[in-house]
Design a protein around this motif. Sequence first.
Motif, short mmCIF file in Angstrom:
data_model
loop_
_atom_site.label_atom_id
_atom_site.label_comp_id
_atom_site.label_asym_id
_atom_site.label_seq_id
_atom_site.Cartn_x
_atom_site.Cartn_y
_atom_site.Cartn_z
N PRO A 128 -2.88 13.74 1.80
CA PRO A 128 -2.96 15.14 2.25
C PRO A 128 -4.33 15.78 2.14
O PRO A 128 -4.64 16.72 2.87
CB PRO A 128 -1.93 15.85 1.35
CG PRO A 128 -1.68 14.91 0.21
CD PRO A 128 -1.88 13.54 0.75
N GLY A 129 -5.19 15.29 1.25
CA GLY A 129 -6.52 15.87 1.13
C GLY A 129 -7.55 15.28 2.06
O GLY A 129 -8.69 15.77 2.12
N LEU A 183 0.84 -1.19 0.00
CA LEU A 183 0.00 0.00 0.00
C LEU A 183 0.88 1.24 0.00
O LEU A 183 1.75 1.39 0.86
CB LEU A 183 -0.91 0.00 1.23
CG LEU A 183 -1.88 1.17 1.38
CD1 LEU A 183 -2.92 1.15 0.27
CD2 LEU A 183 -2.55 1.12 2.75
N THR A 184 0.66 2.11 -0.96
CA THR A 184 1.40 3.36 -1.08
C THR A 184 0.43 4.52 -0.89
O THR A 184 -0.48 4.70 -1.69
CB THR A 184 2.07 3.48 -2.46
OG1 THR A 184 2.87 2.32 -2.69
CG2 THR A 184 2.95 4.72 -2.53
N ALA A 185 0.62 5.29 0.19
CA ALA A 185 -0.35 6.34 0.52
C ALA A 185 0.31 7.66 0.88
O ALA A 185 -0.39 8.65 1.12
CB ALA A 185 -1.23 5.89 1.69
N LEU A 186 1.63 7.72 0.92
CA LEU A 186 2.31 8.97 1.29
C LEU A 186 2.45 9.88 0.08
O LEU A 186 2.86 9.45 -1.00
CB LEU A 186 3.69 8.65 1.87
CG LEU A 186 3.70 7.91 3.21
CD1 LEU A 186 5.12 7.57 3.63
CD2 LEU A 186 3.01 8.74 4.30
N GLY A 187 2.10 11.13 0.28
CA GLY A 187 2.27 12.13 -0.77
C GLY A 187 1.24 12.06 -1.88
O GLY A 187 1.43 12.67 -2.93
N ARG A 188 0.14 11.36 -1.66
CA ARG A 188 -0.87 11.24 -2.70
C ARG A 188 -2.25 11.18 -2.06
O ARG A 188 -2.43 10.61 -0.99
CB ARG A 188 -0.62 10.00 -3.55
CG ARG A 188 -0.46 8.72 -2.78
CD ARG A 188 0.14 7.60 -3.63
NE ARG A 188 -0.56 7.48 -4.90
CZ ARG A 188 0.00 7.00 -6.01
NH1 ARG A 188 1.24 6.59 -5.99
NH2 ARG A 188 -0.69 6.92 -7.12
N ASP A 189 -3.23 11.77 -2.74
CA ASP A 189 -4.60 11.77 -2.22
C ASP A 189 -5.31 10.46 -2.47
O ASP A 189 -6.27 10.12 -1.78
CB ASP A 189 -5.40 12.92 -2.84
CG ASP A 189 -5.01 14.27 -2.28
OD1 ASP A 189 -4.95 15.24 -3.06
OD2 ASP A 189 -4.74 14.34 -1.07
N GLU A 190 -4.88 9.73 -3.49
CA GLU A 190 -5.47 8.44 -3.80
C GLU A 190 -4.39 7.37 -3.70
O GLU A 190 -3.42 7.38 -4.47
CB GLU A 190 -6.08 8.46 -5.21
CG GLU A 190 -7.25 9.44 -5.32
CD GLU A 190 -7.85 9.49 -6.71
OE1 GLU A 190 -9.05 9.77 -6.83
OE2 GLU A 190 -7.09 9.25 -7.68
N ALA A 191 -4.53 6.49 -2.75
CA ALA A 191 -3.53 5.46 -2.52
C ALA A 191 -3.52 4.44 -3.65
O ALA A 191 -4.49 4.29 -4.39
CB ALA A 191 -3.79 4.77 -1.19
N CYS A 192 -2.39 3.74 -3.77
CA CYS A 192 -2.27 2.63 -4.70
C CYS A 192 -2.02 1.36 -3.91
O CYS A 192 -1.28 1.37 -2.93
CB CYS A 192 -1.13 2.85 -5.69
SG CYS A 192 -1.52 4.00 -7.01
N VAL A 193 -2.61 0.27 -4.35
CA VAL A 193 -2.37 -1.01 -3.71
C VAL A 193 -1.94 -2.00 -4.79
O VAL A 193 -2.56 -2.09 -5.85
CB VAL A 193 -3.62 -1.52 -2.94
CG1 VAL A 193 -4.80 -1.71 -3.86
CG2 VAL A 193 -3.31 -2.80 -2.19
N ARG A 195 -10.61 8.10 -2.94
CA ARG A 195 -10.16 8.75 -1.71
C ARG A 195 -10.72 8.07 -0.46
O ARG A 195 -10.00 7.84 0.51
CB ARG A 195 -10.57 10.23 -1.72
CG ARG A 195 -9.84 11.03 -2.79
CD ARG A 195 -9.94 12.51 -2.56
NE ARG A 195 -9.13 13.25 -3.53
CZ ARG A 195 -8.77 14.51 -3.39
NH1 ARG A 195 -9.14 15.18 -2.30
NH2 ARG A 195 -8.06 15.11 -4.31
N ARG A 196 -11.99 7.72 -0.47
CA ARG A 196 -12.57 7.07 0.70
C ARG A 196 -11.99 5.66 0.88
O ARG A 196 -11.67 5.25 1.99
CB ARG A 196 -14.09 7.01 0.59
CG ARG A 196 -14.77 6.42 1.81
CD ARG A 196 -14.48 7.26 3.06
NE ARG A 196 -15.27 8.48 3.08
CZ ARG A 196 -15.03 9.51 3.89
NH1 ARG A 196 -13.99 9.47 4.72
NH2 ARG A 196 -15.79 10.58 3.86
N HIS A 197 -11.83 4.95 -0.21
CA HIS A 197 -11.24 3.62 -0.11
C HIS A 197 -9.79 3.69 0.34
O HIS A 197 -9.30 2.79 1.04
CB HIS A 197 -11.34 2.89 -1.45
CG HIS A 197 -12.74 2.51 -1.82
ND1 HIS A 197 -13.07 1.99 -3.05
CD2 HIS A 197 -13.89 2.58 -1.10
CE1 HIS A 197 -14.38 1.75 -3.08
NE2 HIS A 197 -14.90 2.11 -1.92
N SER A 198 -9.10 4.76 -0.04
CA SER A 198 -7.72 4.95 0.42
C SER A 198 -7.68 5.08 1.94
O SER A 198 -6.82 4.49 2.61
CB SER A 198 -7.12 6.20 -0.23
OG SER A 198 -7.08 6.09 -1.63
#
Length: 431
Positions: free
Chosen positions: A355-356, A242-252, A263-266
């Motif tokens: 961040p958002g 899971l990549t969530a730093l520095g982005r409003d929408e995480a990637c898995v 965004r909510r799923h992130s």
Amino acid sequence: MSAAASPSGEAELSDPWVALEPGADPVEHARVLRRAHETFTAAGTVPLPVRSVVAESWRRSVRAGVGPDGTADVELGDDDLGAYRAEHPLARVMPLVRELMGTFASDGEHLLAVCDAHGRLLWVEGHPATRRRAGRMNFVPGARWAESAVGTNAPGTAVAVDRPVQVFAAEHFVRRVQPWTCAAAPVHDPRTGRVLGAVDITGGDRLAHPHSLGFVQAVARAAESQLALLTPQRPADEAAELTALGRDEACVAIGGHRVRLSRRHSEIAVLLARHPEGLTGDELLCALYEDERVTPVTLRAELARLRRTLGPGRLASRPYRLTVPVESDVAVVERRLRAGAVTAAVAAYGGPLLPGSQAPSVVRLRHRLADGLRHALITGGDPDLLADWAHAPWGEDDLDVWRALAAVRPTASVRARLAALEAELVAPHVR
């Protein structure tokens, strides 16, 4: 191949990443570049024939507080260096790099070098006499050659711009490096695309040729191919990243696929990754929503959509939990901070967490992680790490970090930025 003036007045070649046109006199071009460098360091203007890639790097060097008479610092001693590079992913491709570059470096009285993503040299090998000369400017294993530490240079600039680049003579920002020519290309993790470091060839004027740039680029691609072969394919459900730093929408990354979450799923994924034991519906409601009027039905609908996104069997309920192990960039930074590995923690920090997001638990985690890093940086007082943070988008208005940086690196540009921030702090109270 001909040079032309860009709108900014800087020179452009048909390939802007190559330092010297075929047929050009390297001695005369080096003399012209020295005059241009002195003009820039004295007046801040970049005259022809400086390439735009070099001009931009010079400006970044100045913003980072690098002086033209500086030198590289050795950050990793022998014991730390040995342990660090043994665990580094590029250690697995060093036999290939030596096979491809070793003879060329030794026969040509050059050096092959490999750095990490922060510009720290991990290996420097090649002709013994050239190594001794390079040692006098600290071009040695364990030294930090990032742009923010020693200005424009091929390995540091290659990882900064994520492009193969050649640097010739006085294109180097630090004067003691200007007798050298180098070419470097970044190496990426074949799974994630993340920059792992760079391969570099360093030597004299004979390297000022397009072939040397193409050579290191080919070596970097070969290293990436070798890494792909050496990286075992994990079973589809063995783990997720899971990549969530520095982005409003995480990637898995899961099941052999990389998925961008809403965004909510992130937010949900970040919270469930931190709680492998699971969270109840009520706990998730409190963690995600400030508005107490949001109903459990709304949350269940979000979780149903996330379950379809992740694939069958990966999101369980009662309590809600992920059924596969998850490695997140948040957890990596936290572990490194707890271990006191501040440099490694900063390297893994891609920016503020989502961040958002205004989800209460995410906001608390975002602040806790950033504050932990800031405290470690300010307490440690490392000027390079402070400069990296201060010049990052999330640190450009960080008054405490700029004050700490000014205390250990009081350059004119740093003092000017600090004065501007302090003036902004006072201005709202002035009537």
